[in-house]
Design a protein around this motif. Structure first.
Motif, PDB file in Angstrom:
ATOM      1  N   LEU A 162      -6.247  12.266   6.950  1.00  0.00           N
ATOM      2  CA  LEU A 162      -6.121  11.599   6.101  1.00  0.00           C
ATOM      3  C   LEU A 162      -7.514  11.145   5.645  1.00  0.00           C
ATOM      4  O   LEU A 162      -7.667  10.997   5.699  1.00  0.00           O
ATOM      5  CB  LEU A 162      -4.536  10.845   6.428  1.00  0.00           C
ATOM      6  CG  LEU A 162      -3.539  11.585   6.969  1.00  0.00           C
ATOM      7  CD1 LEU A 162      -2.599  10.391   6.497  1.00  0.00           C
ATOM      8  CD2 LEU A 162      -2.569  12.480   5.974  1.00  0.00           C
ATOM      9  N   PRO A 163      -6.504  11.320   4.106  1.00  0.00           N
ATOM     10  CA  PRO A 163      -7.780  10.364   2.929  1.00  0.00           C
ATOM     11  C   PRO A 163      -7.701   9.489   3.701  1.00  0.00           C
ATOM     12  O   PRO A 163      -7.174   8.181   3.305  1.00  0.00           O
ATOM     13  CB  PRO A 163      -8.204  11.267   1.952  1.00  0.00           C
ATOM     14  CG  PRO A 163      -6.444  11.421   1.320  1.00  0.00           C
ATOM     15  CD  PRO A 163      -5.990  11.866   2.866  1.00  0.00           C
ATOM     16  N   LEU A 171      -7.945   3.596  -8.935  1.00  0.00           N
ATOM     17  CA  LEU A 171      -7.882   3.078  -7.675  1.00  0.00           C
ATOM     18  C   LEU A 171      -6.851   4.000  -6.558  1.00  0.00           C
ATOM     19  O   LEU A 171      -5.216   3.937  -8.198  1.00  0.00           O
ATOM     20  CB  LEU A 171      -8.087   1.991  -7.381  1.00  0.00           C
ATOM     21  CG  LEU A 171      -8.943   0.792  -7.587  1.00  0.00           C
ATOM     22  CD1 LEU A 171      -8.669  -1.208  -7.530  1.00  0.00           C
ATOM     23  CD2 LEU A 171      -9.857   1.040  -7.069  1.00  0.00           C
ATOM     24  N   THR A 172      -6.487   4.150  -5.493  1.00  0.00           N
ATOM     25  CA  THR A 172      -5.932   4.615  -5.027  1.00  0.00           C
ATOM     26  C   THR A 172      -5.580   4.150  -3.775  1.00  0.00           C
ATOM     27  O   THR A 172      -5.108   3.146  -3.296  1.00  0.00           O
ATOM     28  CB  THR A 172      -5.663   6.409  -4.120  1.00  0.00           C
ATOM     29  OG1 THR A 172      -7.183   5.589  -3.296  1.00  0.00           O
ATOM     30  CG2 THR A 172      -6.323   7.390  -5.157  1.00  0.00           C
ATOM     31  N   GLY A 173      -3.683   4.039  -3.436  1.00  0.00           N
ATOM     32  CA  GLY A 173      -3.378   2.872  -2.549  1.00  0.00           C
ATOM     33  C   GLY A 173      -2.315   2.296  -2.975  1.00  0.00           C
ATOM     34  O   GLY A 173      -1.457   1.525  -1.643  1.00  0.00           O
ATOM     35  N   THR A 180       1.362  -1.570  -0.189  1.00  0.00           N
ATOM     36  CA  THR A 180      -0.112  -0.137   0.266  1.00  0.00           C
ATOM     37  C   THR A 180       0.670   0.964   0.232  1.00  0.00           C
ATOM     38  O   THR A 180       2.495   0.903   0.312  1.00  0.00           O
ATOM     39  CB  THR A 180      -1.109  -0.088   0.948  1.00  0.00           C
ATOM     40  OG1 THR A 180       0.045   0.341   2.212  1.00  0.00           O
ATOM     41  CG2 THR A 180      -1.835  -0.811   1.062  1.00  0.00           C
ATOM     42  N   ALA A 181       0.073   2.346  -0.311  1.00  0.00           N
ATOM     43  CA  ALA A 181       0.608   3.699  -0.353  1.00  0.00           C
ATOM     44  C   ALA A 181       1.471   3.913   0.922  1.00  0.00           C
ATOM     45  O   ALA A 181       0.359   3.231   1.589  1.00  0.00           O
ATOM     46  CB  ALA A 181       0.493   4.999  -0.938  1.00  0.00           C
ATOM     47  N   PRO A 182       3.015   4.354   1.542  1.00  0.00           N
ATOM     48  CA  PRO A 182       3.013   4.920   2.874  1.00  0.00           C
ATOM     49  C   PRO A 182       1.365   5.399   3.886  1.00  0.00           C
ATOM     50  O   PRO A 182       0.696   5.721   3.231  1.00  0.00           O
ATOM     51  CB  PRO A 182       3.936   5.478   2.538  1.00  0.00           C
ATOM     52  CG  PRO A 182       4.057   5.544   0.904  1.00  0.00           C
ATOM     53  CD  PRO A 182       3.103   5.417   0.823  1.00  0.00           C
ATOM     54  N   ALA A 183       1.851   5.494   4.535  1.00  0.00           N
ATOM     55  CA  ALA A 183       0.653   5.366   5.950  1.00  0.00           C
ATOM     56  C   ALA A 183       0.792   6.922   5.819  1.00  0.00           C
ATOM     57  O   ALA A 183      -0.262   7.921   6.856  1.00  0.00           O
ATOM     58  CB  ALA A 183       0.846   5.025   7.886  1.00  0.00           C
TER      59      ALA A 183
END
Length: 181
Positions: free
Chosen positions: A56-57, A170-172, A8-11
């Motif tokens: 954060l989203p 999609l994101t993430g 996943t993308a960074p927290a």
């Protein structure tokens, strides 16, 4: 053949999910390459830093635990059929909405421990893959040496996931190239 880590993308870009202390201690979300059996749909919450002014989203693909993904309905619709070929999607309750915990159960012994960089504890930091040991067909997989923390994809799977994620907006989802072997 090139291999990528699927994660996943960074927290710090998107809000991660948080298990309860009991879930974390019991290993409920330990994605170690074996099928998981839950008697009931697990509940998790969205984690937000208490000192941050703006929340954060959420991403379409979220972090809950290392070595696993959580997909919202949009991501599940776009990626689910392909992901299920290599693991299981288990329903979660995230704030009253159904999301899906992705547990990769396709384990391939392909890391060369002798050529891999390791910490003094023996934990692999940088993988070296054995020639001819990684799948040639599109594949999402784990190796027994990093099974609890990493998911891998080959080029064919990366291209498929990139295409599906891009088409759905999609994101993430993130791929980190680990290099040729």
């Amino acid at each position: 053949m090139a291999i990528w880590q699927l994660r996943t993308a960074p927290a710090d870009k998107f809000a991660p999910l948080a298990p309860t202390e009991a879930q974390a201690m019991s290993g409920t979300f330990e994605a170690r390459g074996k099928p998981l059996q839950w008697k009931k749909r697990q509940k998790v919450s969205v984690f937000q830093e208490p000192k941050k002014k703006a929340a954060l989203p959420r991403a379409d693909v979220s972090l809950l635990m290392s070595g696993a993904l959580v997909l919202n309905q949009k991501a599940h619709d776009a990626l689910g059929p392909f992901l299920q070929e290599f693991g299981q999607l288990l329903e979660l309750d995230v704030g009253g909405s159904t999301e899906y915990f992705y547990n990769v159960t396709n384990v391939v012994d392909c890391i060369d421990p002798e050529r891999s960089e390791k910490r003094s504890t023996g934990v692999i930091v940088k993988e070296a893959f054995r020639e001819g040991a990684t799948p040639t067909e599109p594949s999402i997989f784990k190796d027994p040496r990093t099974v609890g923390t990493r998911m891998y994809v080959n080029l064919a799977a990366k291209e498929r996931l990139d295409s599906l994620a891009s088409s759905a907006g999609l994101t993430g989802l993130e791929f980190v190239e680990l290099g040729e072997h």
